[in-house]
Design a protein around this motif. Structure first.
Motif, mmCIF file in Angstrom:
data_model
loop_
_atom_site.group_PDB
_atom_site.id
_atom_site.type_symbol
_atom_site.label_atom_id
_atom_site.label_comp_id
_atom_site.label_asym_id
_atom_site.label_seq_id
_atom_site.Cartn_x
_atom_site.Cartn_y
_atom_site.Cartn_z
ATOM 1 N N LEU A 36 0.829 -1.209 0.000
ATOM 2 C CA LEU A 36 0.000 0.000 0.000
ATOM 3 C C LEU A 36 0.862 1.257 0.000
ATOM 4 O O LEU A 36 0.531 2.249 -0.662
ATOM 5 N N PHE A 37 1.969 1.195 0.728
ATOM 6 C CA PHE A 37 2.874 2.346 0.768
ATOM 7 C C PHE A 37 3.412 2.650 -0.629
ATOM 8 O O PHE A 37 3.397 3.800 -1.080
ATOM 9 N N LYS A 38 3.872 1.616 -1.334
ATOM 10 C CA LYS A 38 4.399 1.813 -2.681
ATOM 11 C C LYS A 38 3.326 2.338 -3.627
ATOM 12 O O LYS A 38 3.582 3.199 -4.470
ATOM 13 N N LEU A 39 2.118 1.811 -3.482
ATOM 14 C CA LEU A 39 1.010 2.239 -4.338
ATOM 15 C C LEU A 39 0.685 3.715 -4.133
ATOM 16 O O LEU A 39 0.556 4.491 -5.091
ATOM 17 N N HIS A 40 0.567 4.140 -2.864
ATOM 18 C CA HIS A 40 0.236 5.537 -2.561
ATOM 19 C C HIS A 40 1.362 6.485 -2.954
ATOM 20 O O HIS A 40 1.107 7.587 -3.455
ATOM 21 N N ILE A 41 2.600 6.055 -2.746
ATOM 22 C CA ILE A 41 3.743 6.903 -3.111
ATOM 23 C C ILE A 41 3.791 7.103 -4.627
ATOM 24 O O ILE A 41 4.017 8.219 -5.118
ATOM 25 N N ALA A 42 3.559 6.015 -5.385
ATOM 26 C CA ALA A 42 3.538 6.122 -6.851
ATOM 27 C C ALA A 42 2.429 7.070 -7.293
ATOM 28 O O ALA A 42 2.599 7.863 -8.225
ATOM 29 N N ARG A 43 1.283 7.007 -6.615
ATOM 30 C CA ARG A 43 0.153 7.870 -6.960
ATOM 31 C C ARG A 43 0.488 9.330 -6.688
ATOM 32 O O ARG A 43 0.144 10.221 -7.478
ATOM 33 N N GLU A 44 1.160 9.602 -5.565
ATOM 34 C CA GLU A 44 1.540 10.985 -5.239
ATOM 35 C C GLU A 44 2.557 11.521 -6.242
ATOM 36 O O GLU A 44 2.497 12.696 -6.636
ATOM 37 N N ARG A 45 3.488 10.671 -6.654
ATOM 38 C CA ARG A 45 4.477 11.103 -7.651
ATOM 39 C C ARG A 45 3.812 11.385 -8.997
ATOM 40 O O ARG A 45 4.152 12.351 -9.685
ATOM 41 N N LYS A 46 2.890 10.534 -9.356
ATOM 42 C CA LYS A 46 2.166 10.736 -10.606
ATOM 43 C C LYS A 46 1.386 12.048 -10.568
ATOM 44 O O LYS A 46 1.337 12.790 -11.551
ATOM 45 N N LYS A 47 0.788 12.342 -9.408
ATOM 46 C CA LYS A 47 0.026 13.579 -9.264
ATOM 47 C C LYS A 47 0.921 14.794 -9.471
ATOM 48 O O LYS A 47 0.532 15.771 -10.136
ATOM 49 N N ILE A 48 2.126 14.756 -8.920
ATOM 50 C CA ILE A 48 3.063 15.867 -9.075
ATOM 51 C C ILE A 48 3.442 16.062 -10.535
ATOM 52 O O ILE A 48 3.468 17.184 -11.057
ATOM 53 N N ILE A 49 3.736 14.958 -11.216
ATOM 54 C CA ILE A 49 4.135 15.029 -12.619
ATOM 55 C C ILE A 49 3.021 15.608 -13.480
ATOM 56 O O ILE A 49 3.221 16.540 -14.262
ATOM 57 N N LEU A 50 1.830 15.060 -13.339
ATOM 58 C CA LEU A 50 0.726 15.473 -14.193
ATOM 59 C C LEU A 50 0.268 16.900 -13.898
ATOM 60 O O LEU A 50 -0.036 17.660 -14.820
ATOM 61 N N THR A 51 0.236 17.265 -12.618
ATOM 62 C CA THR A 51 -0.132 18.636 -12.261
ATOM 63 C C THR A 51 0.865 19.626 -12.844
ATOM 64 O O THR A 51 0.489 20.686 -13.352
ATOM 65 N N GLY A 52 2.133 19.258 -12.797
ATOM 66 C CA GLY A 52 3.174 20.114 -13.344
ATOM 67 C C GLY A 52 3.085 20.302 -14.842
ATOM 68 O O GLY A 52 3.590 21.287 -15.396
ATOM 69 N N HIS A 53 2.437 19.357 -15.523
ATOM 70 C CA HIS A 53 2.270 19.445 -16.981
ATOM 71 C C HIS A 53 0.873 19.943 -17.372
ATOM 72 O O HIS A 53 0.459 19.795 -18.517
ATOM 73 N N GLY A 54 0.147 20.512 -16.403
ATOM 74 C CA GLY A 54 -1.124 21.137 -16.728
ATOM 75 C C GLY A 54 -2.323 20.220 -16.745
ATOM 76 O O GLY A 54 -3.396 20.609 -17.216
ATOM 77 N N PHE A 55 -2.191 18.994 -16.222
ATOM 78 C CA PHE A 55 -3.334 18.085 -16.164
ATOM 79 C C PHE A 55 -4.144 18.360 -14.897
ATOM 80 O O PHE A 55 -3.644 18.923 -13.923
ATOM 81 N N ARG A 56 -5.417 17.926 -14.909
ATOM 82 C CA ARG A 56 -6.289 18.067 -13.748
ATOM 83 C C ARG A 56 -7.133 16.804 -13.613
ATOM 84 O O ARG A 56 -7.463 16.159 -14.611
ATOM 85 N N PRO A 57 -7.485 16.411 -12.376
ATOM 86 C CA PRO A 57 -8.311 15.204 -12.209
ATOM 87 C C PRO A 57 -9.777 15.492 -12.477
ATOM 88 O O PRO A 57 -10.277 16.561 -12.139
ATOM 89 N N CYS A 58 -10.464 14.542 -13.103
ATOM 90 C CA CYS A 58 -11.908 14.663 -13.292
ATOM 91 C C CYS A 58 -12.573 14.655 -11.914
ATOM 92 O O CYS A 58 -12.287 13.771 -11.103
ATOM 93 N N PRO A 59 -13.455 15.611 -11.618
ATOM 94 C CA PRO A 59 -14.080 15.660 -10.290
ATOM 95 C C PRO A 59 -14.989 14.477 -9.994
ATOM 96 O O PRO A 59 -15.312 14.211 -8.838
ATOM 97 N N ARG A 60 -15.402 13.743 -11.044
ATOM 98 C CA ARG A 60 -16.314 12.609 -10.834
ATOM 99 C C ARG A 60 -15.569 11.281 -10.680
ATOM 100 O O ARG A 60 -15.804 10.535 -9.745
ATOM 101 N N CYS A 61 -14.678 10.972 -11.654
ATOM 102 C CA CYS A 61 -14.039 9.651 -11.640
ATOM 103 C C CYS A 61 -12.553 9.695 -11.309
ATOM 104 O O CYS A 61 -11.943 8.649 -11.079
#
Length: 284
Positions: free
Chosen positions: A149-174
């Protein structure tokens, strides 16, 4: 020059070289397989994958019958999305096949769509507060699960940083990651599917309803004429298939005749119903 500018210039150079050597299309088709979950959304990507691409025909492997039916309903929209990504009308047809298990694919890198992001996730540094927050979140889970679970959450946080930095945003629904002006295809498909289910229930009660009836009697914003035609056509096809294989009932025959003619049951004679239905019976 910052890292983002370097990545963009390198990406443009690679694209030019591939195009010059007639390798751009094979490269795009290869990346299409990798980017399938990003193009279709994480939920669709979890239950399907591109199994084969050959001569403009794309075969999609689907893990269960529920998703097989749902994806088939949106075949045209999926074809348009894939052609849009490829930048050409390459896709001639899409075939869906049921498969038992998705093949395992090693995935050491994150590769996200048109932005040409190609980043080693492990190289992304996380703030200590984020790491501590993850540890706090998983502390009550059994010890055997905590490391995964730790590896999964850490990978998700890193992905969030990368995508946010490139102008992506999460869909508020899914939660699917989207570009700034992009609409979520999965949520659009889901809403359209929900509307079709509601309309199908209405036509099951009153199969004689025309589109003009729908406009007059019901909320016009609820459905479109395209949705109405799809639902009615699918309903007719299902009944014709039952007739063809001679597993239909008298009720099926009545519904089929009403759907085709859009007349009320009281306006149809028994002989008329028999004649119209027999046109679709398998000749023995």
């Amino acid at each position: 020059m910052n890292n983002k500018e370097s990545l963009q210039k390198a990406g443009t150079f690679v694209q030019d070289v591939l195009k010059k050597n007639n390798l751009l299309q094979p490269y795009n088709l290869y990346t299409l397989k990798i980017k399938w979950p990003c193009l279709m959304g994480e939920k669709i990507g979890r239950y399907s994958y591109i199994k084969e691409i050959r001569d403009g025909i794309i075969t999609i492997g689907v893990l269960n019958s529920v998703w097989l039916s749902q994806l088939f309903m949106y075949k045209r929209q999926i074809e348009e999305r894939l052609n849009s990504y490829l930048g050409e009308a390459y896709v001639k047809d899409i075939r869906f096949v049921s498969i038992g298990k998705k093949p395992v694919r090693q995935k050491a890198f994150l590769y996200e769509r048109e932005e040409n992001i190609f980043v080693n996730l492990s190289a992304v540094a996380l703030d200590k507060k984020i790491v501590d927050a993850v540890k706090e979140k998983i502390k009550d889970f059994p010890e055997a699960l905590r490391e995964k679970l730790f590896k999964l959450h850490i990978a998700r946080e890193r992905k969030k940083i990368i995508l946010t930095g490139h102008g992506f945003r999460p869909c508020p629904r899914c939660g699917r990651w989207l570009q700034k002006t992009e609409k979520c295809l999965f949520c659009q498909l889901k809403r359209s599917h929900e509307k079709k289910i509601k309309l199908a229930a209405l036509l099951q009660e009153m199969p004689w309803l025309t589109w003009e009836d729908i406009i007059k009697e019901y909320d016009r914003d609820e459905w479109t004429e395209e949705i109405y035609n799809d639902v009615r056509r699918n309903y007719i096809y299902r009944l014709i298939e039952k007739v063809y294989h001679q597993v239909d009932t008298a009720e099926d025959d009545l519904f089929l005749a009403v759907l085709i003619t859009q007349k009320k049951p009281t306006d149809l004679t028994d002989s008329f119903i028999i004649n119209i239905v027999n046109k679709y019976r398998r000749k023995t």
